[in-house]
Design a protein around this motif. Structure first.
Motif, PDB file in Angstrom:
ATOM      1  N   TRP A  98       0.895  -1.181   0.000  1.00  0.00           N
ATOM      2  CA  TRP A  98       0.000   0.000   0.000  1.00  0.00           C
ATOM      3  C   TRP A  98       0.911   1.201   0.000  1.00  0.00           C
ATOM      4  CZ3 TRP A  98      -1.129   4.183   3.277  1.00  0.00           C
ATOM      5  CH2 TRP A  98      -2.397   4.774   3.132  1.00  0.00           C
ATOM      6  N   VAL A  99       1.037   1.889  -1.113  1.00  0.00           N
ATOM      7  CA  VAL A  99       2.005   2.979  -1.247  1.00  0.00           C
ATOM      8  C   VAL A  99       1.274   4.249  -1.646  1.00  0.00           C
ATOM      9  CG1 VAL A  99       4.098   3.772  -2.399  1.00  0.00           C
ATOM     10  CG2 VAL A  99       3.831   1.350  -1.861  1.00  0.00           C
ATOM     11  N   ARG A 100       1.449   5.299  -0.856  1.00  0.00           N
ATOM     12  CA  ARG A 100       0.847   6.598  -1.131  1.00  0.00           C
ATOM     13  C   ARG A 100       1.938   7.650  -1.248  1.00  0.00           C
ATOM     14  NH1 ARG A 100      -2.305   3.438  -1.862  1.00  0.00           N
ATOM     15  NH2 ARG A 100      -4.537   3.349  -1.467  1.00  0.00           N
ATOM     16  N   LEU A 101       3.032   7.277  -1.897  1.00  0.00           N
ATOM     17  CA  LEU A 101       4.123   8.213  -2.130  1.00  0.00           C
ATOM     18  C   LEU A 101       4.410   8.238  -3.628  1.00  0.00           C
ATOM     19  CD1 LEU A 101       6.795   7.665   0.692  1.00  0.00           C
ATOM     20  CD2 LEU A 101       5.740   9.819   0.040  1.00  0.00           C
ATOM     21  N   ARG A 197      13.557  -0.008  -0.187  1.00  0.00           N
ATOM     22  CA  ARG A 197      12.218  -0.571  -0.264  1.00  0.00           C
ATOM     23  C   ARG A 197      12.062  -1.597  -1.379  1.00  0.00           C
ATOM     24  NH1 ARG A 197       8.726   1.938   2.974  1.00  0.00           N
ATOM     25  NH2 ARG A 197       8.133  -0.255   3.177  1.00  0.00           N
ATOM     26  N   GLN A 238      13.747   5.181   0.893  1.00  0.00           N
ATOM     27  CA  GLN A 238      13.393   6.341   1.705  1.00  0.00           C
ATOM     28  C   GLN A 238      14.555   6.589   2.657  1.00  0.00           C
ATOM     29  OE1 GLN A 238       9.388   4.380   2.763  1.00  0.00           O
ATOM     30  NE2 GLN A 238       9.010   6.540   3.196  1.00  0.00           N
TER      31      GLN A 238
ATOM     32  N   GLY B 148      -4.193   5.214   6.652  1.00  0.00           N
ATOM     33  CA  GLY B 148      -2.785   5.039   7.008  1.00  0.00           C
ATOM     34  C   GLY B 148      -2.341   5.953   8.130  1.00  0.00           C
ATOM     35  N   THR B 214       1.551   5.930   7.969  1.00  0.00           N
ATOM     36  CA  THR B 214       2.159   5.016   6.997  1.00  0.00           C
ATOM     37  C   THR B 214       1.942   5.597   5.612  1.00  0.00           C
ATOM     38  OG1 THR B 214       1.874   3.004   8.297  1.00  0.00           O
ATOM     39  CG2 THR B 214       1.939   2.748   5.897  1.00  0.00           C
ATOM     40  N   ARG B 215       3.026   5.741   4.853  1.00  0.00           N
ATOM     41  CA  ARG B 215       2.890   6.168   3.456  1.00  0.00           C
ATOM     42  C   ARG B 215       3.305   5.073   2.484  1.00  0.00           C
ATOM     43  NH1 ARG B 215       4.915  10.652   5.945  1.00  0.00           N
ATOM     44  NH2 ARG B 215       3.430  12.361   6.150  1.00  0.00           N
ATOM     45  N   ALA B 216       4.062   4.104   2.983  1.00  0.00           N
ATOM     46  CA  ALA B 216       4.538   3.062   2.064  1.00  0.00           C
ATOM     47  C   ALA B 216       4.710   1.742   2.802  1.00  0.00           C
ATOM     48  CB  ALA B 216       5.854   3.484   1.406  1.00  0.00           C
ATOM     49  N   VAL B 223       7.175   1.513   6.505  1.00  0.00           N
ATOM     50  CA  VAL B 223       7.863   2.648   7.118  1.00  0.00           C
ATOM     51  C   VAL B 223       6.782   3.551   7.689  1.00  0.00           C
ATOM     52  CG1 VAL B 223       9.221   4.744   6.683  1.00  0.00           C
ATOM     53  CG2 VAL B 223       9.955   2.562   5.720  1.00  0.00           C
ATOM     54  N   ASP B 225       6.051   6.990   9.997  1.00  0.00           N
ATOM     55  CA  ASP B 225       6.578   8.216  10.592  1.00  0.00           C
ATOM     56  C   ASP B 225       5.674   8.654  11.730  1.00  0.00           C
ATOM     57  OD1 ASP B 225       8.512   8.227   8.641  1.00  0.00           O
ATOM     58  OD2 ASP B 225       7.564   9.769   7.417  1.00  0.00           O
TER      59      ASP B 225
END
Lengths: 251, 251
Positions: A98-101, A197, A238, B148, B214-216, B223, B225
């Motif tokens: 699940w990636v929101r970057l 990652r 990251q 997230g 959580t972003r990723a 990861v 923050d």
């Protein structure tokens, strides 16, 4: 090991280069089952000079999925950096994603411009012979735009596919993002953590997109985050560092 | 040192508690000139059990502004965690500040609700006897909202002013932010870095606002923050951890 003179900002070897050097020392992997540095934390104690140095190894734990080691770079009997790395196998990891970057919008590398040597404020930068940087020509990082953010295409000189060690160098390769705040001095790193990652999936040009962002500078101490994407837009690394913003240029 | 049984999630002592325990061991400071842990990186090797353990110290460098030490928590001859900490003096730092991390909008603590024990999935959590958490009752973290992100007021039980060691505990005190993604299992930490940005300036209630994001998450490796603000809205800590999302509850 030998600390090379050709990865320096002024007289100081680049911190990402030193992290990759020590991570690679004694074998680039922690055995065949754990080839990839998943998480690397580095505390910088004093800057080494180019020349011979020693890497001291302390094994910490060889686990099923992660092998952790501590390593120290020592020069003339004095520790220069202390690194702890957890190695594993990125290809063997399984589970939900699940990636929101997403990667930021950026012109293709061919439409971007090389690093402006004026950034270095007259300081010789052999580092920029080893690492190629390409910026949006309409938004170079020297403008003091007040954004706290610098984005660039980056690759090791000559291109080619980048592995996890190159990611450690490239995640720390951009001009400090505080240059956008009108602070062009030396920004030595106190602590750097890199999380790899994914292995980059890319071709011969080898460009990676790197974004470095400052969100909080407090009393000249800055936490800067960086993200790295491969040519397909996959998040591959990251990093975060604590650094001190000095008003003088690198020695 | 003694690893206490009363800061646990299931049978496992909380990672932030262990980091604070080892940071405090052998004296909470690195001498009178460097009382504050500015930057602490921890690699978790294996979980200790409550009971006696040893902390092994390796001094790395005593500098003018930062003193760096490595410390290892050892139990039954086996290393459980390896920590590197840079100590300095937050009150002595000088220079420019620029912060773009405002605290999120949140109801005052008195209008928020305690932690929902259902989060623990039946697992006993002595940790929640030591740390008080208050959530927006309209947005509890168990809803699987897909954000997230988890935000809560947090303090050590009983309240009172929090110092840097408490920040290390509270930055890792929230339910894992992946609960909002419908992943309620155990999320053991592989690596945690805490940067203390300022000494909290606050009164007796002692509430700190903590946001974990959580972003990723990639192949079950996340990861996360976290940011911590004091009652005046000053950013006092930032942390980042690499953790693995498991489908089973904590043992």
């Amino acid at each position: 090991v030998t600390v090379a003179a050709r990865w320096s900002i002024g007289e100081r070897p680049n911190g990402g280069y030193l992290a990759a050097l020590v991570t690679r020392a004694l074998g680039a992997a922690a055995g065949p089952d754990h080839p990839d540095p998943l998480t690397v934390s580095v505390h910088y104690l004093r800057s080494p000079v180019p020349g011979p140095a020693e890497v001291h190894l302390e094994p910490l734990r060889a686990g099923r999925t992660v092998t952790t080691v501590a390593r120290r770079l020592v020069q003339d009997g004095r520790p220069c950096l202390h690194l702890v790395a957890g190695f594993g196998d990125l290809a063997a990891a399984e589970g939900p994603s699940w990636v929101r970057l997403p990667p930021p919008a950026m012109l293709p590398p061919g439409d971007c411009a090389p690093a402006d040597p004026r950034l270095a404020d007259g300081v010789p930068m052999s580092f920029l012979d080893r690492v190629e940087l390409r910026f949006d020509p309409s938004a170079p990082p020297s403008t003091g735009a007040g954004t706290g953010e610098v984005t660039a295409w980056a690759r090791l000189a000559g291109g080619g596919p980048a592995g996890p060690l190159a990611l450690m160098v490239l995640a720390d390769a951009l001009p400090p993002s505080v240059v956008t705040l009108g602070l062009p001095g030396w920004v030595p790193t106190l602590e750097l953590t890199v999380h790899v990652r994914a292995r980059p999936d890319q071709g011969e040009p080898g460009w990676l997109l790197v974004r470095a962002t400052t969100r909080a500078m407090v009393d000249a101490h800055v936490v800067e985050d960086a993200e790295v994407w491969d040519e397909r837009g996959t998040l591959v690394a990251q990093s975060r560092q604590l650094a001190r913003v000095l008003t003088r240029p690198a020695p």
